[in-house]
Structure formats: structure tokens, C-alpha cells
Design a protein around this motif. Structure first.
Motif, mmCIF file in Angstrom:
data_model
loop_
_atom_site.group_PDB
_atom_site.id
_atom_site.type_symbol
_atom_site.label_atom_id
_atom_site.label_comp_id
_atom_site.label_asym_id
_atom_site.label_seq_id
_atom_site.Cartn_x
_atom_site.Cartn_y
_atom_site.Cartn_z
ATOM 1 N N VAL A 145 0.943 -1.273 0.367
ATOM 2 C CA VAL A 145 -0.113 0.113 0.206
ATOM 3 C C VAL A 145 0.899 1.287 0.173
ATOM 4 O O VAL A 145 1.759 1.533 0.818
ATOM 5 N N ASN A 146 0.369 2.084 -0.473
ATOM 6 C CA ASN A 146 1.645 3.123 -1.546
ATOM 7 C C ASN A 146 3.197 3.143 -1.047
ATOM 8 O O ASN A 146 3.707 3.343 -0.213
ATOM 9 N N GLY A 147 3.752 1.608 -1.549
ATOM 10 C CA GLY A 147 4.728 1.332 -1.730
ATOM 11 C C GLY A 147 5.551 0.377 -0.647
ATOM 12 O O GLY A 147 6.455 0.082 -0.507
ATOM 13 N N ILE A 148 4.703 0.652 0.172
ATOM 14 C CA ILE A 148 4.747 0.133 1.171
ATOM 15 C C ILE A 148 4.569 -0.905 1.878
ATOM 16 O O ILE A 148 3.227 -1.411 1.920
ATOM 17 N N ILE A 149 4.755 -2.280 2.853
ATOM 18 C CA ILE A 149 4.480 -3.705 2.619
ATOM 19 C C ILE A 149 4.380 -4.112 4.594
ATOM 20 O O ILE A 149 5.436 -3.558 4.807
ATOM 21 N N SER A 150 3.770 -4.157 4.847
ATOM 22 C CA SER A 150 3.675 -5.283 6.067
ATOM 23 C C SER A 150 2.990 -6.093 5.751
ATOM 24 O O SER A 150 1.141 -6.187 5.314
ATOM 25 N N PRO A 151 2.822 -6.402 7.256
ATOM 26 C CA PRO A 151 3.447 -7.059 8.127
ATOM 27 C C PRO A 151 4.689 -7.671 7.378
ATOM 28 O O PRO A 151 5.277 -7.773 6.597
ATOM 29 N N SER A 152 5.721 -7.845 8.712
ATOM 30 C CA SER A 152 7.160 -8.458 8.281
ATOM 31 C C SER A 152 6.663 -9.355 7.728
ATOM 32 O O SER A 152 7.662 -9.966 7.240
ATOM 33 N N SER A 153 5.552 -10.529 7.825
ATOM 34 C CA SER A 153 5.352 -11.815 7.363
ATOM 35 C C SER A 153 4.820 -11.811 5.768
ATOM 36 O O SER A 153 5.853 -12.226 4.603
ATOM 37 N N ASN A 154 5.164 -9.999 5.464
ATOM 38 C CA ASN A 154 4.232 -10.194 4.128
ATOM 39 C C ASN A 154 5.552 -9.554 3.514
ATOM 40 O O ASN A 154 6.388 -9.813 2.042
ATOM 41 N N GLU A 155 6.501 -8.820 4.215
ATOM 42 C CA GLU A 155 7.611 -8.290 3.627
ATOM 43 C C GLU A 155 8.200 -9.342 3.240
ATOM 44 O O GLU A 155 9.198 -9.686 1.906
ATOM 45 N N GLU A 156 8.778 -10.580 4.157
ATOM 46 C CA GLU A 156 8.882 -12.495 3.811
ATOM 47 C C GLU A 156 9.350 -12.597 2.595
ATOM 48 O O GLU A 156 9.379 -13.362 1.718
ATOM 49 N N LEU A 157 7.710 -12.980 2.340
ATOM 50 C CA LEU A 157 6.854 -13.297 1.612
ATOM 51 C C LEU A 157 6.978 -12.530 0.189
ATOM 52 O O LEU A 157 7.707 -13.338 -0.368
ATOM 53 N N ASP A 158 7.660 -11.292 -0.015
ATOM 54 C CA ASP A 158 7.862 -10.644 -1.181
ATOM 55 C C ASP A 158 8.967 -10.973 -1.882
ATOM 56 O O ASP A 158 9.018 -11.595 -2.816
ATOM 57 N N GLN A 159 9.769 -11.052 -1.032
ATOM 58 C CA GLN A 159 11.459 -11.227 -1.105
ATOM 59 C C GLN A 159 11.303 -12.612 -1.462
ATOM 60 O O GLN A 159 12.301 -12.835 -2.511
ATOM 61 N N SER A 160 10.377 -13.238 -1.150
ATOM 62 C CA SER A 160 10.697 -14.653 -1.057
ATOM 63 C C SER A 160 10.490 -15.526 -2.404
ATOM 64 O O SER A 160 10.989 -15.650 -3.146
ATOM 65 N N LEU A 161 9.238 -14.353 -2.940
ATOM 66 C CA LEU A 161 9.076 -14.518 -4.458
ATOM 67 C C LEU A 161 9.306 -14.154 -5.358
ATOM 68 O O LEU A 161 9.862 -13.984 -6.890
ATOM 69 N N ARG A 162 10.686 -12.644 -5.791
ATOM 70 C CA ARG A 162 11.190 -12.470 -5.983
ATOM 71 C C ARG A 162 12.120 -12.935 -6.498
ATOM 72 O O ARG A 162 13.083 -12.788 -7.315
ATOM 73 N N GLU A 163 12.787 -13.873 -5.162
ATOM 74 C CA GLU A 163 13.668 -15.352 -5.575
ATOM 75 C C GLU A 163 13.951 -16.008 -6.314
ATOM 76 O O GLU A 163 14.662 -16.275 -7.161
ATOM 77 N N LYS A 164 12.486 -16.118 -6.178
ATOM 78 C CA LYS A 164 12.438 -17.186 -7.198
ATOM 79 C C LYS A 164 11.916 -17.341 -8.260
ATOM 80 O O LYS A 164 12.015 -17.771 -9.420
ATOM 81 N N ASN A 165 10.928 -15.389 -8.582
ATOM 82 C CA ASN A 165 11.001 -14.975 -9.874
ATOM 83 C C ASN A 165 11.053 -13.561 -9.702
ATOM 84 O O ASN A 165 10.048 -12.974 -9.361
ATOM 85 N N PRO A 166 11.764 -13.053 -10.267
ATOM 86 C CA PRO A 166 12.158 -11.109 -10.188
ATOM 87 C C PRO A 166 11.059 -10.820 -11.104
ATOM 88 O O PRO A 166 10.512 -9.555 -10.976
#
Length: 205
Positions: A145-166
């Protein structure tokens, strides 16, 4: 029949949102398209409680289409059509032959964060053409939302997804709002859901 624990957890909450949106139209016969139906658990669950809606499930993967067929047989639902292959990133003319202004509802559940931006654009372009006036696209999942990802579990999900596929990752609600507006829809509601997810309702105008 494939089983998704996440689908089992969220199906009642999603059904409540759908019922709230459709209750006033329950005297009509409606048509709904589900993009990326996955196992088929959602579509048969919704069909059992919303019998005035005819459902068209779809998925890009044959194994999921096989699972959907199995759920249709097992639950004996009469208002779910056989699943079709549909790649939302393709032009709407290839969306299972559905004509313009033929759908009252389009669903995209836990799908957009596994999509490239080109496919997300395809979802909104296709929905803008295939939805009837006052119909809606409902998307569900985790978002920025407005460039901000929260909570930390969603930040971790976003990072793991981008590692699998940019090209994957949590889409931003404001970007989706602008995409919707460009395709004749407006973001009508953002509904907070369990497990840091949201339902977004985009209304065709």
C-alpha cells in the motif's frame, strides 16, 4: 482432488464478501469467471451457497483443471461449468471465447503476486472489457500500500517470491487502482482479511 490448506482457511471469509456484494442481485441469474482457479475448492464452495451464479473456472495448468473436474463431480454442483484453459496475460479475445460485457463477476484469488506485471495488466484489460456495467473484479491476496509492505511476514513473502522469479511479488494497491481506472473500473472497496490479506473490489463504470 488437490487440496490447498490456504483455500480451506479463507473460503468462508471470501464467500461472505461475495454474498455481501451479490445479495441484492440474488433474484437474477449471474455469470462469474474465476481466473487461476487452482484446486477448485473455492469455486465449488461458492457455488453451493450462491446458486443464482453460473461459474466458469479456469486455470493455465492441466493438473489444476483435472482437480476442478474432480471437485465438480464429488460435490455434484450444477452451476459450475467445466474448467477452461485461460492465460490472463493473453488478449481478452483468447479468454475462453467469452464475449464483451458477458460477466457479472471476475475473481482472482491469491494469484496476482505470482504474476508478471504484463499478466496483471492483462487481468485488468480483459476484465474491463468482459465485465458488464456495474459488474466487478474481486482480487484477494497480500498487497503493498503506497509502496509499503507490512507486516514483516508479507515482506518476507515478497522477498521469497522475487528470489524465485524477479517478475513476481506483492502488487501495490495504488498501481492496481490506476490500472483499473485506465480500463473503465474504479477501486470501490478495500476489505481487510485475516492473515494480512485484503479483498479489493473494482467496479466497472
Amino acid at each position: 482432488m488437490l487440496l490447498s490448506p490456504a483455500a480451506e482457511r479463507n473460503q468462508d471469509g471470501l464467500l461472505s464478501v461475495l454474498w455481501e456484494q451479490l445479495e441484492k442481485q440474488s433474484h437474477r441469474e449471474l455469470f462469474a469467471l474465476e481466473l487461476g482457479s487452482g484446486t477448485g475448492q473455492h469455486v465449488v464452495h461458492f457455488a453451493q451457497d450462491l446458486p443464482f451464479v453460473t461459474w466458469q473456472p479456469s486455470d493455465i495448468k492441466e493438473e489444476f483443471r483435472d482437480s476442478i473436474r474432480s471437485y465438480i463431480v464429488a460435490t455434484k454442483v450444477k452451476t459450475v461449468l467445466q474448467p477452461v484453459h485461460l492465460d490472463a496475460g493473453e488478449p481478452w479475445e483468447k479468454w475462453a471465447g467469452l464475449p464483451k460485457s458477458s460477466c457479472d463477476v471476475i475473481l482472482s484469488i491469491n494469484m496476482l503476486h505470482y504474476c508478471s506485471f504484463t499478466t496483471i495488466e492483462g487481468v485488468f484489460k480483459g476484465s474491463g472489457l468482459i465485465l458488464r456495467k456495474d459488474g466487478f473484479l474481486m482480487t484477494y491476496g497480500p498487497y503493498a500500500v503506497n509502496g509499503i509492505i507490512s507486516p514483516s511476514s508479507n515482506e518476507e513473502l515478497d522477498q521469497s517470491l522475487r528470489e524465485k522469479n524477479p517478475e513476481w511479488g506483492l502488487p501495490d494497491v495504488d498501481v492496481l487502482r490506476q490500472l483499473a481506472f485506465s480500463n473503465g473500473m474504479r477501486l470501490e472497496r478495500m476489505i481487510e482479511m485475516p492473515e494480512s490479506n485484503k479483498c479489493l473490489i473494482f467496479r466497472k463504470i
